[in-house]
Enzyme design. Sequence first.
Site, PDB file in Angstrom:
ATOM      1  N   GLY A 370       0.839  -1.188   0.000  1.00 12.41           N
ATOM      2  CA  GLY A 370       0.000   0.000   0.000  1.00 12.41           C
ATOM      3  C   GLY A 370       0.874   1.237   0.000  1.00 12.41           C
ATOM      4  CB  SER A 376       0.972  -4.125   2.339  1.00 12.38           C
ATOM      5  OG  SER A 376       1.592  -2.853   2.290  1.00 12.38           O
ATOM      6  CG  HIS A 395       3.013  -1.878  -9.189  1.00  7.55           C
ATOM      7  ND1 HIS A 395       1.987  -1.014  -9.494  1.00  7.55           N
ATOM      8  CD2 HIS A 395       4.128  -1.097  -9.054  1.00  7.55           C
ATOM      9  CE1 HIS A 395       2.459   0.223  -9.546  1.00  7.55           C
ATOM     10  NE2 HIS A 395       3.741   0.203  -9.285  1.00  7.55           N
ATOM     11  N   GLY A 396       0.519  -2.196  -6.711  1.00  8.23           N
ATOM     12  CA  GLY A 396       0.422  -1.314  -5.549  1.00  8.23           C
ATOM     13  C   GLY A 396      -0.846  -0.496  -5.612  1.00  8.23           C
ATOM     14  N   GLY A 398      -1.019   2.759  -6.663  1.00  7.91           N
ATOM     15  CA  GLY A 398      -1.050   3.629  -7.841  1.00  7.91           C
ATOM     16  C   GLY A 398      -1.251   5.082  -7.439  1.00  7.91           C
ATOM     17  CE  LYS A 471       8.506   6.693   1.681  1.00  3.18           C
ATOM     18  NZ  LYS A 471       7.970   5.949   0.511  1.00  3.18           N
TER      19      LYS A 471
END
EC number: 6.5.1.-
Length: 472
Positions: A370, A376, A395-396, A398, A471
């Site tokens: 996510g 996720s 894939h995620g 977006g 991150k």
Amino acid sequence: MKKESENTYVFEKKGDMKVPLKVFASEKLMKDIEKDRALEQGINMAKLPGICKHAIMMPDAHQGYGFPIGGVAAFDAEKGIISPGGIGYDINCGVRILTSNLGVDEVREKLEEILNVLYENIHTGIGSESKIRLETSELEELLDTGIDWAIKKGYATEEDKERCEENGRMPQADSSKVSDRAKKRGRKQVGSLGAGNHFIEIQAVEKILDKSTAEKFGIKEEGQVVIMIHSGSRGLGHQVCTDYLRRMETEQPEIFKSLEDKELIYAPLGTEIAEDYYKAMSAAANFGWCNRQVMTYETRNSFKKVFPDSDLKLMYDVCHNMAKLETHEIDGKMKKVYVHRKGATRAFGPGHKEIPEIYRDVGQPILIPGSMGTSSYVLVGTDEGMKETFGSTPHGAGRLMSRHQANKLYTGEQVQKDLKSKGILVRSASWRGVSEEAPGAYKDIDEVVKVSHEVGIGKIVAKLVPLGVLKG
């Protein structure tokens, strides 16, 4: 545009389109997709030579370079093409999950400590460099042999290799096809996180929806802690893409002039430039696996320091931005095609020989992250996905807005504060890295995964929630 079913839209073939465009999305997600040039890019994708069956857009699709991100296309192995814009700049951007023997309460007590240790051991941010320095000959060995290099150096085990897509190595790789400039950019970056949407996230299993498959994947109970690592081939992969885009434009002026969208420059399969690009792309993919593997090594060491009895096992490692020669059923016949997955995850169904033997009877693990601060998911590949999407799924989440827009709307300090109020800690190299990846900058991951599950191109196994995020 025709709504074919609850979560499927079709743009019929017309004009220069060689095949229809199929979009998997709910009404809510289709409204998001229509906000940028993604649909236009999907239609242009359907005009490329040798494309088979249909062009595909995933529920997380949004505007990219050339293909939309979330775009999938298969090209005839003899009459088709290969396009760097259909693969992306971050070649083998991918995700892996490490399962642990730790529980959520145990980890939450030392969450800040483990994030700090990870931050010390794994370098993050734009232009970040790792602790490893490779001579040219060693970098070339890495590019040519992929995870076998990491095993030789003690960063990986044979079990790690078995649980990577393609066993962590594209055998077609040839480091001589990678430019000196690309090698220079990669020499100091193996084992570094980078920036953008890349992260290392400590997560807890919130809900198990398919108990038998989850257990097979190493997810044993709700409250179990797992670690998700999301990164790619860094500056090396970016440079490989740039180099071959320019070369294709220069050496193939007739093709370049003929294109409605110049970003879709391609090389016909079988030509020297197509073969050179595929070998360089494969080398960059090998770099991506080694990059995630070295970070896995550092993650295991970090957890051992804070939790001496910890045991982190690789569940699986999936790729996003790749082209691969695969065999799929098209019009009732088995056909060799180069499947381009741009911001899409391979999702092979049960029984496929490329799935690790331990998972083969249930299907390939699919790992869908996510956005920072949201859920996720772990899914599993299906037979339906093999028929509908060449064995591909999202894939995620977006992006919903550009990084520039996100930085206008959010501040890193506020995002960090909001996440902390929800019990989620963030450690980042910069405030900008936090603000541009704010959860509000992304589509609804729950909706994306729901569409995949309902359409049948990836079945939900477990839902994961974040505890702490590192991150770039």
